[in-house]
Scaffold this motif. Structure first.
Motif, PDB file in Angstrom:
ATOM      1  N   LEU A 274       0.822  -1.209   0.000  1.00  0.00           N
ATOM      2  CA  LEU A 274       0.000   0.000   0.000  1.00  0.00           C
ATOM      3  C   LEU A 274       0.858   1.262   0.000  1.00  0.00           C
ATOM      4  O   LEU A 274       1.986   1.260   0.489  1.00  0.00           O
ATOM      5  N   GLU A 275       0.263   2.339  -0.505  1.00  0.00           N
ATOM      6  CA  GLU A 275       0.822   3.681  -0.353  1.00  0.00           C
ATOM      7  C   GLU A 275      -0.254   4.600   0.221  1.00  0.00           C
ATOM      8  O   GLU A 275      -1.424   4.511  -0.149  1.00  0.00           O
ATOM      9  N   PHE A 276       0.171   5.456   1.147  1.00  0.00           N
ATOM     10  CA  PHE A 276      -0.717   6.472   1.720  1.00  0.00           C
ATOM     11  C   PHE A 276      -0.321   7.828   1.150  1.00  0.00           C
ATOM     12  O   PHE A 276       0.848   8.207   1.188  1.00  0.00           O
ATOM     13  N   HIS A 277      -1.294   8.540   0.625  1.00  0.00           N
ATOM     14  CA  HIS A 277      -1.048   9.858   0.056  1.00  0.00           C
ATOM     15  C   HIS A 277      -1.881  10.884   0.821  1.00  0.00           C
ATOM     16  O   HIS A 277      -2.905  11.377   0.338  1.00  0.00           O
ATOM     17  N   GLY A 278      -1.439  11.189   2.038  1.00  0.00           N
ATOM     18  CA  GLY A 278      -2.212  12.081   2.884  1.00  0.00           C
ATOM     19  C   GLY A 278      -3.489  11.435   3.379  1.00  0.00           C
ATOM     20  O   GLY A 278      -4.540  12.078   3.471  1.00  0.00           O
ATOM     21  N   ALA A 279      -3.409  10.145   3.711  1.00  0.00           N
ATOM     22  CA  ALA A 279      -4.598   9.401   4.129  1.00  0.00           C
ATOM     23  C   ALA A 279      -5.056   9.837   5.518  1.00  0.00           C
ATOM     24  O   ALA A 279      -4.248  10.026   6.431  1.00  0.00           O
ATOM     25  N   TYR A 280      -6.355   9.957   5.678  1.00  0.00           N
ATOM     26  CA  TYR A 280      -6.967  10.367   6.944  1.00  0.00           C
ATOM     27  C   TYR A 280      -6.812   9.255   7.982  1.00  0.00           C
ATOM     28  O   TYR A 280      -7.029   8.073   7.695  1.00  0.00           O
ATOM     29  N   ALA A 281      -6.450   9.643   9.225  1.00  0.00           N
ATOM     30  CA  ALA A 281      -6.312   8.670  10.306  1.00  0.00           C
ATOM     31  C   ALA A 281      -6.530   9.359  11.650  1.00  0.00           C
ATOM     32  O   ALA A 281      -6.375  10.576  11.774  1.00  0.00           O
ATOM     33  N   ILE A 282      -6.898   8.561  12.635  1.00  0.00           N
ATOM     34  CA  ILE A 282      -7.079   9.029  14.008  1.00  0.00           C
ATOM     35  C   ILE A 282      -6.055   8.327  14.887  1.00  0.00           C
ATOM     36  O   ILE A 282      -5.863   7.111  14.778  1.00  0.00           O
ATOM     37  N   ARG A 283      -5.403   9.091  15.750  1.00  0.00           N
ATOM     38  CA  ARG A 283      -4.377   8.489  16.616  1.00  0.00           C
ATOM     39  C   ARG A 283      -5.021   7.581  17.660  1.00  0.00           C
ATOM     40  O   ARG A 283      -6.041   7.899  18.257  1.00  0.00           O
ATOM     41  N   LEU A 284      -4.387   6.439  17.887  1.00  0.00           N
ATOM     42  CA  LEU A 284      -4.790   5.492  18.924  1.00  0.00           C
ATOM     43  C   LEU A 284      -3.667   5.425  19.949  1.00  0.00           C
ATOM     44  O   LEU A 284      -2.552   5.023  19.626  1.00  0.00           O
ATOM     45  N   GLY A 285      -3.936   5.815  21.177  1.00  0.00           N
ATOM     46  CA  GLY A 285      -2.887   5.875  22.187  1.00  0.00           C
ATOM     47  C   GLY A 285      -2.102   7.172  22.066  1.00  0.00           C
ATOM     48  O   GLY A 285      -2.385   8.034  21.229  1.00  0.00           O
ATOM     49  N   ASN A 286      -1.089   7.290  22.871  1.00  0.00           N
ATOM     50  CA  ASN A 286      -0.287   8.511  22.893  1.00  0.00           C
ATOM     51  C   ASN A 286       0.712   8.550  21.748  1.00  0.00           C
ATOM     52  O   ASN A 286       1.170   7.506  21.263  1.00  0.00           O
ATOM     53  N   GLU A 287       1.069   9.765  21.336  1.00  0.00           N
ATOM     54  CA  GLU A 287       2.163   9.901  20.376  1.00  0.00           C
ATOM     55  C   GLU A 287       3.437   9.333  20.991  1.00  0.00           C
ATOM     56  O   GLU A 287       3.721   9.530  22.166  1.00  0.00           O
ATOM     57  N   GLY A 288       4.171   8.615  20.166  1.00  0.00           N
ATOM     58  CA  GLY A 288       5.418   8.006  20.625  1.00  0.00           C
ATOM     59  C   GLY A 288       5.245   6.658  21.287  1.00  0.00           C
ATOM     60  O   GLY A 288       6.227   5.994  21.601  1.00  0.00           O
ATOM     61  N   ALA A 289       3.990   6.227  21.494  1.00  0.00           N
ATOM     62  CA  ALA A 289       3.715   4.941  22.159  1.00  0.00           C
ATOM     63  C   ALA A 289       3.122   3.930  21.185  1.00  0.00           C
ATOM     64  O   ALA A 289       2.317   3.086  21.564  1.00  0.00           O
ATOM     65  N   GLY A 290       3.541   4.006  19.927  1.00  0.00           N
ATOM     66  CA  GLY A 290       2.941   3.154  18.908  1.00  0.00           C
ATOM     67  C   GLY A 290       3.125   1.670  19.163  1.00  0.00           C
ATOM     68  O   GLY A 290       2.174   0.889  19.069  1.00  0.00           O
ATOM     69  N   VAL A 291       4.343   1.267  19.497  1.00  0.00           N
ATOM     70  CA  VAL A 291       4.605  -0.154  19.727  1.00  0.00           C
ATOM     71  C   VAL A 291       3.846  -0.639  20.952  1.00  0.00           C
ATOM     72  O   VAL A 291       3.226  -1.711  20.948  1.00  0.00           O
ATOM     73  N   LEU A 292       3.872   0.156  22.013  1.00  0.00           N
ATOM     74  CA  LEU A 292       3.155  -0.208  23.232  1.00  0.00           C
ATOM     75  C   LEU A 292       1.657  -0.341  22.974  1.00  0.00           C
ATOM     76  O   LEU A 292       0.988  -1.220  23.539  1.00  0.00           O
ATOM     77  N   THR A 293       1.123   0.487  22.089  1.00  0.00           N
ATOM     78  CA  THR A 293      -0.313   0.457  21.802  1.00  0.00           C
ATOM     79  C   THR A 293      -0.697  -0.755  20.967  1.00  0.00           C
ATOM     80  O   THR A 293      -1.686  -1.435  21.247  1.00  0.00           O
TER      81      THR A 293
END
Length: 554
Positions: A274-293
């Motif tokens: 896949l490629e994202f070209h400015g795709a809309y998304a909502i953050r899940l969890g805190n910024e910087g905690a991606g792996v933990l989330t």
């Protein structure tokens, strides 16, 4: 060929393995359910009767074959040249998806008020998915998305009920207008693979709190799913996001399918880049905690790697034992000839050991607030994924050989099992990743060692060889925990030994004496050279092989 064998089967070809109950007709699976469900086992098995009958039907077998004979097709644009980025599937794919979701194999257990819903799902998953392994992938990701979504109460409330629905509602539409949703995940990028901290996909924060994602994902299966949990670099570091294929205003999100991957295993599932070209998304969890989330999603998908590999083993052994019980050569049915009896029995040991381990892990999911169960799950998931997934290719290949030339033909279904068998050892972390994860558990969660010890020693005193092996591994575990730097080179060996001992303990406690004694003697005490069909003379191979035979509906 003897006269009575010829009269029973004059063309000497086995009947197709159809018309049986894929749950109740499997003695090893039923035993594992009873071991983990206890007094609730009868009700749980009753709830799986419809699934079991469908799994054993000729119709389901045919749909599984057709879904792989007619692979999905990428449609990047419509006839006017407008980008649509859709994938078209054969009707048999939709049939398998619809029935799997209807049977509650998706995210249904997370909202169920029935007893032991995760254990029920695990048993159903083992019985259902080997008929067509590819559709197990979107079903798994849907199941696994919910625990990760729970890191945000609002997002969990928004999405969980739709993901837990038993309605399969295919097509790209605004998610909240659909009867049921499917989820996927996007972690891997071409420059990093398992090292997701090197991801370069960028997440730009917007004034309304949403984000716009720009970048790529090297492997994203089931791109027609409704939403995806993806990792991307936000201003404060690697973060997790919920990315829908259709935006809240009903417009198509700017997600482009570059291509579908040509894979070794199933052909039915669309694995894409896949490629994202400015795709809309909502953050899940805190910024910087991606792996933990996202780690809770990874844990749940690892469980399904164990269950999926187990399902392939069980199906391969069922096909092999069914074939040799009806095929004759040199004057006798194959299953009654000592060399073949030993092979089938040996394969059955691997399948039953994997089954008990997989359902024990599923049982641990039922107790999310029990500290010991959480510790056991954290320790046992990587070792189970490492070991069970690595045993699967050897089991499927040997089982295919039991069918001879018939097994090498695609129409037997065995080649698909063989091709699919390496997948789960790679997906959600290769062998090295899982073995090293075990070392991280030792460093960060010393209570996990105690949880493993407590579980395996429930069988203490019943087999001297097992007791000695447990003591030796515990000594090695404490040594590794004290010096992690030098333990890395031994991580795979330690992981494998821990998995085998956990399997042995479960079999000693919950399987038949014939199965338990043969497993301990061969896999623990060393009375086995690793070649299937070489169980010692002390093993009751006839009883073990007959136990592996699917119950004959006739």
């Amino acid at each position: 060929m003897s006269t009575d064998v010829f009269q029973r089967n004059p063309i000497n070809q086995p009947r197709p393995l159809v018309g049986h109950n894929g749950v109740r007709g499997d003695a090893g699976l039923v035993a594992a359910v009873r071991a983990q469900a206890g007094e609730q086992a009868d009700a749980l098995l009753d709830s799986l009767d419809e699934l079991g009958l469908e799994a054993g039907s000729a119709e389901t077998r045919e749909h599984g074959m057709l879904a792989n004979e007619h692979p999905p097709a990428l449609r990047p644009v419509d006839r006017f040249g407008t980008r649509i980025d859709e994938v078209e599937f054969h009707p048999s794919w939709h049939h398998m998806m619809s029935r799997g979701i209807a049977h509650g194999l998706g995210a249904t257990p997370w909202v169920s008020d029935e007893p032991l819903p995760h254990l029920r799902r695990a048993a159903g998953y083992i019985a259902w998915t080997p008929l067509e392994p590819g559709h197990g992938c979107p079903i798994t990701m849907t199941y696994a998305s919910v625990p990760a979504l729970r890191s945000d109460d609002a997002l969990a409330k928004e999405w969980t009920d739709l993901l837990a629905s038993t309605s399969y509602d295919f097509g790209l539409r605004e998610p909240h207008t659909k009867r049921g949703l499917l989820a996927g995940m996007g972690m891997t990028e071409k420059q990093g693979g398992s090292d997701v901290r090197t991801n370069v996909t960028r997440a730009d924060r917007q004034d309304d709190g949403s984000y716009r994602l720009t970048g790529h994902k090297w492997f994203t299966s089931a791109p027609m799913n409704d939403l995806f949990l993806v990792l991307a670099q936000a201003p404060d570091g690697l973060s997790c996001f919920v990315l829908p294929r259709v935006c809240p205003d009903g417009s198509r999100n700017d997600v482009r399918i570059v291509r579908l991957k040509d894979k070794l295993g199933n052909r039915s599932n669309a694995s894409s880049e896949l490629e994202f070209h400015g795709a809309y998304a909502i953050r899940l969890g805190n910024e910087g905690a991606g792996v933990l989330t996202i780690i809770e999603m990874v844990a749940a998908t690892r469980l399904d790697c164990v269950l999926g590999s187990t399902s392939l083993m069980r199906r391969a052994v069922a096909e092999a034992s069914w074939h040799v019980s009806q095929r004759a050569a040199f004057g006798a049915t194959l299953i009654d000839q000592p060399a073949m009896t030993n092979v089938v029995a040996d394969l059955a040991l691997e399948a039953e050991a994997a089954t008990h381990l997989g359902l024990r892990l599923a049982r641990a999911v039922e107790a999310p607030h029990d500290d010991q169960e959480k510790a056991l799950r954290r320790m046992a998931l990587p070792l189970a994924k490492f070991w069970v997934c690595k045993r699967t290719p050897t089991v499927t290949v040997e089982a295919m050989e039991c069918l001879g030339g018939n097994g090498y033909a695609e129409e037997s279904g065995m080649p698909l099992l063989v091709r699919e068998s390496p997948l789960n050892s790679i997906w959600e972390g290769s062998g090295n990743v899982n073995a090293l994860d075990l070392l991280r558990v030792l460093a960060r969660s010393p209570e996990a060692i105690e949880a493993w010890r407590a579980e395996v020693t429930l069988a203490a005193g019943q087999h001297a060889a097992l007791d000695r092996a447990v003591d030796a591994v515990l000594a090695d575990l404490h040594a590794a925990a004290a010096d992690l730097g030098s333990a890395e080179g031994r991580a795979r060996s330690l992981t494998a030994r821990m998995a085998v001992l956990l399997q042995a303990s479960l079999l000693v406690r919950h399987s038949t004496p014939e199965v338990a004694d043969a497993f301990v003697a061969s896999r623990v005490a060393g009375q086995w050279d690793g070649v299937y069909g070489t169980l010692s003379a002390s093993a009751d191979v006839t009883a073990i092989a007959r136990r592996a035979l699917p119950a004959d509906p006739a």
